[in-house]
Design a protein around this motif. Structure first.
Motif, PDB file in Angstrom:
ATOM      1  N   TRP A 119      81.468   4.051 -24.093  1.00 25.07           N
ATOM      2  CA  TRP A 119      80.771   2.830 -24.499  1.00 25.07           C
ATOM      3  C   TRP A 119      80.157   2.115 -23.296  1.00 25.07           C
ATOM      4  O   TRP A 119      79.079   1.540 -23.401  1.00 25.07           O
ATOM      5  CB  TRP A 119      81.737   1.902 -25.233  1.00 25.07           C
ATOM      6  N   TRP A 120      80.846   2.172 -22.150  1.00 21.56           N
ATOM      7  CA  TRP A 120      80.326   1.459 -20.988  1.00 21.56           C
ATOM      8  C   TRP A 120      79.085   2.134 -20.415  1.00 21.56           C
ATOM      9  O   TRP A 120      78.214   1.471 -19.850  1.00 21.56           O
ATOM     10  CB  TRP A 120      81.411   1.311 -19.918  1.00 21.56           C
ATOM     11  N   LEU A 121      78.988   3.472 -20.591  1.00 27.97           N
ATOM     12  CA  LEU A 121      77.768   4.164 -20.168  1.00 27.97           C
ATOM     13  C   LEU A 121      76.587   3.758 -21.043  1.00 27.97           C
ATOM     14  O   LEU A 121      75.471   3.541 -20.537  1.00 27.97           O
ATOM     15  CB  LEU A 121      77.980   5.674 -20.229  1.00 27.97           C
ATOM     16  N   GLU A 122      76.810   3.662 -22.346  1.00 29.83           N
ATOM     17  CA  GLU A 122      75.733   3.256 -23.241  1.00 29.83           C
ATOM     18  C   GLU A 122      75.262   1.847 -22.936  1.00 29.83           C
ATOM     19  O   GLU A 122      74.054   1.573 -22.890  1.00 29.83           O
ATOM     20  CB  GLU A 122      76.203   3.362 -24.691  1.00 29.83           C
ATOM     21  N   ARG A 123      76.214   0.933 -22.708  1.00 29.87           N
ATOM     22  CA  ARG A 123      75.828  -0.448 -22.416  1.00 29.87           C
ATOM     23  C   ARG A 123      75.163  -0.582 -21.048  1.00 29.87           C
ATOM     24  O   ARG A 123      74.419  -1.540 -20.817  1.00 29.87           O
ATOM     25  CB  ARG A 123      77.062  -1.345 -22.488  1.00 29.87           C
ATOM     26  N   SER A 124      75.422   0.355 -20.165  1.00 26.88           N
ATOM     27  CA  SER A 124      74.817   0.290 -18.837  1.00 26.88           C
ATOM     28  C   SER A 124      73.417   0.880 -18.808  1.00 26.88           C
ATOM     29  O   SER A 124      72.529   0.376 -18.113  1.00 26.88           O
ATOM     30  CB  SER A 124      75.698   1.016 -17.817  1.00 26.88           C
ATOM     31  N   ILE A 125      73.192   1.958 -19.560  1.00 26.01           N
ATOM     32  CA  ILE A 125      71.926   2.698 -19.475  1.00 26.01           C
ATOM     33  C   ILE A 125      70.925   2.260 -20.539  1.00 26.01           C
ATOM     34  O   ILE A 125      69.716   2.190 -20.270  1.00 26.01           O
ATOM     35  CB  ILE A 125      72.196   4.220 -19.586  1.00 26.01           C
ATOM     36  N   TYR A 126      71.396   1.952 -21.733  1.00 26.58           N
ATOM     37  CA  TYR A 126      70.478   1.685 -22.845  1.00 26.58           C
ATOM     38  C   TYR A 126      69.524   0.523 -22.569  1.00 26.58           C
ATOM     39  O   TYR A 126      68.346   0.590 -22.965  1.00 26.58           O
ATOM     40  CB  TYR A 126      71.265   1.431 -24.127  1.00 26.58           C
ATOM     41  N   PRO A 127      69.971  -0.571 -21.926  1.00 29.85           N
ATOM     42  CA  PRO A 127      68.994  -1.652 -21.637  1.00 29.85           C
ATOM     43  C   PRO A 127      67.811  -1.191 -20.799  1.00 29.85           C
ATOM     44  O   PRO A 127      66.687  -1.688 -20.985  1.00 29.85           O
ATOM     45  CB  PRO A 127      69.842  -2.691 -20.890  1.00 29.85           C
ATOM     46  N   PHE A 128      68.029  -0.241 -19.890  1.00 35.63           N
ATOM     47  CA  PHE A 128      66.914   0.257 -19.086  1.00 35.63           C
ATOM     48  C   PHE A 128      65.965   1.113 -19.937  1.00 35.63           C
ATOM     49  O   PHE A 128      64.749   1.126 -19.703  1.00 35.63           O
ATOM     50  CB  PHE A 128      67.438   1.062 -17.901  1.00 35.63           C
ATOM     51  N   ALA A 129      66.526   1.817 -20.931  1.00 35.50           N
ATOM     52  CA  ALA A 129      65.666   2.558 -21.851  1.00 35.50           C
ATOM     53  C   ALA A 129      64.812   1.605 -22.676  1.00 35.50           C
ATOM     54  O   ALA A 129      63.614   1.853 -22.899  1.00 35.50           O
ATOM     55  CB  ALA A 129      66.526   3.429 -22.774  1.00 35.50           C
TER      56      ALA A 129
END
Length: 292
Positions: A119-129
């Motif tokens: 979950w922390w990877l998704e919250r870290s990367i998705y905003p940049f996408a």
């Protein structure tokens, strides 16, 4: 032969051609359903084009704003000296858009896989996408041109930026849409993270991946044309020619270039739609066999 036998034989003889004709009509019906809507739309489009050109515009404005289709045909499409540069530019856009789409698909799927692991990877990367999706592409294209010396690489980068978000969003959605009951079954059997990903999550994400691919294929065509408008060095693309025709008021050539770019976009979208239909048909058949 009795009278009843003769009657039955006569009925069979009369029904045979009718059955053959019915089979022939049955084979033609799907073709008609596929072709007739396209023909009707094309005729309606040409009718609207003619109406706008001859009924809404004066002759002097008609030659500049909306030349009639027969003028576009005779002065641009049928003139090889006019059509050849457009076909060469179209070939360049095909190469740029397909390479950009390939890179966007690979990077988008890999990014979605990485984000799905925690979950922390998704919250870290998705905003940049999301940032790549909402950033004004016209504002950063000149900057990309400066970084890449307005070359081939810059055009591909523009395509990737425009086309990557649908691949990330749809693939991530597909991975998360795997059946919770199947997840529990994999947990019960002690499946590893890699086994869960390759045998459950990625197969479940396949329909969403092809949906993203279909959307990104059209966006990559737009990215190639947008890059052409700014990257005027080297071989021109269709976007470059559009800008030239606008500045020179070459209306017939302008409409031909627009029609070529539109036709290319439709062909790309249709091709990936058909590819997705074939792949998903095999996917559903395999899933049904596994369940049975």
């Amino acid at each position: 032969m009795t009278t009843t036998d003769r009657a039955l034989a006569r009925d069979d003889t009369e029904r045979a051609p009718a059955g053959e004709n019915g089979a022939g009509r049955g084979r033609l019906r799907p073709l008609a359903r596929a072709v007739l809507p396209i023909l009707v739309t094309l005729i309606a489009f040409l009718g609207i084009w003619l109406a706008v050109s001859y009924l809404l515009l004066t002759p002097d404005r008609r030659e500049i704003l909306v030349p009639p289709p027969q003028r576009v045909l005779t002065e641009s499409i049928m003139q090889w000296s006019h059509l050849r540069p457009m076909l060469e530019a179209l070939l360049l856009d095909v190469q740029v858009s397909m390479l950009g789409l390939l890179i966007a698909a690979v990077l988008g799927i890999l990014a979605a896989i990485v984000m799905s692991q925690a979950w922390w990877l998704e919250r870290s990367i998705y905003p940049f996408a999301v940032l790549l999706q909402v950033v004004p592409i016209l504002a950063i294209v000149p900057l990309i041109g400066l970084w890449t010396n307005y070359g081939w690489t810059g055009r591909v980068v523009v395509c990737v930026i425009i086309a990557i978000f649908p691949m990330i969003a749809n693939t991530l959605f597909g991975i998360h849409s795997a059946d919770p009951g199947a997840h529990e079954l994999f947990t019960l059997h002690g499946a590893t993270r890699w086994q869960r990903l390759t045998k459950l999550q990625l197969p479940a994400a396949l329909p969403a991946v092809f949906t993203g691919l279909r959307i990104s294929s059209g966006l990559s065509v737009i990215g190639a044309l947008v890059g052409d408008f700014f990257f005027v060095q080297g071989q021109p693309g269709l976007g470059t020619l559009l800008a030239v025709y606008i500045s020179r008021v070459q209306s017939a050539d302008l409409f031909t270039a627009i029609l070529l770019s539109t036709l290319y976009g439709v062909v790309v979208f249709s091709a990936f739609t058909a590819l997705g239909s074939v792949a998903l048909r095999s996917w559903y058949s395999g899933a049904q066999r596994r369940l049975s």
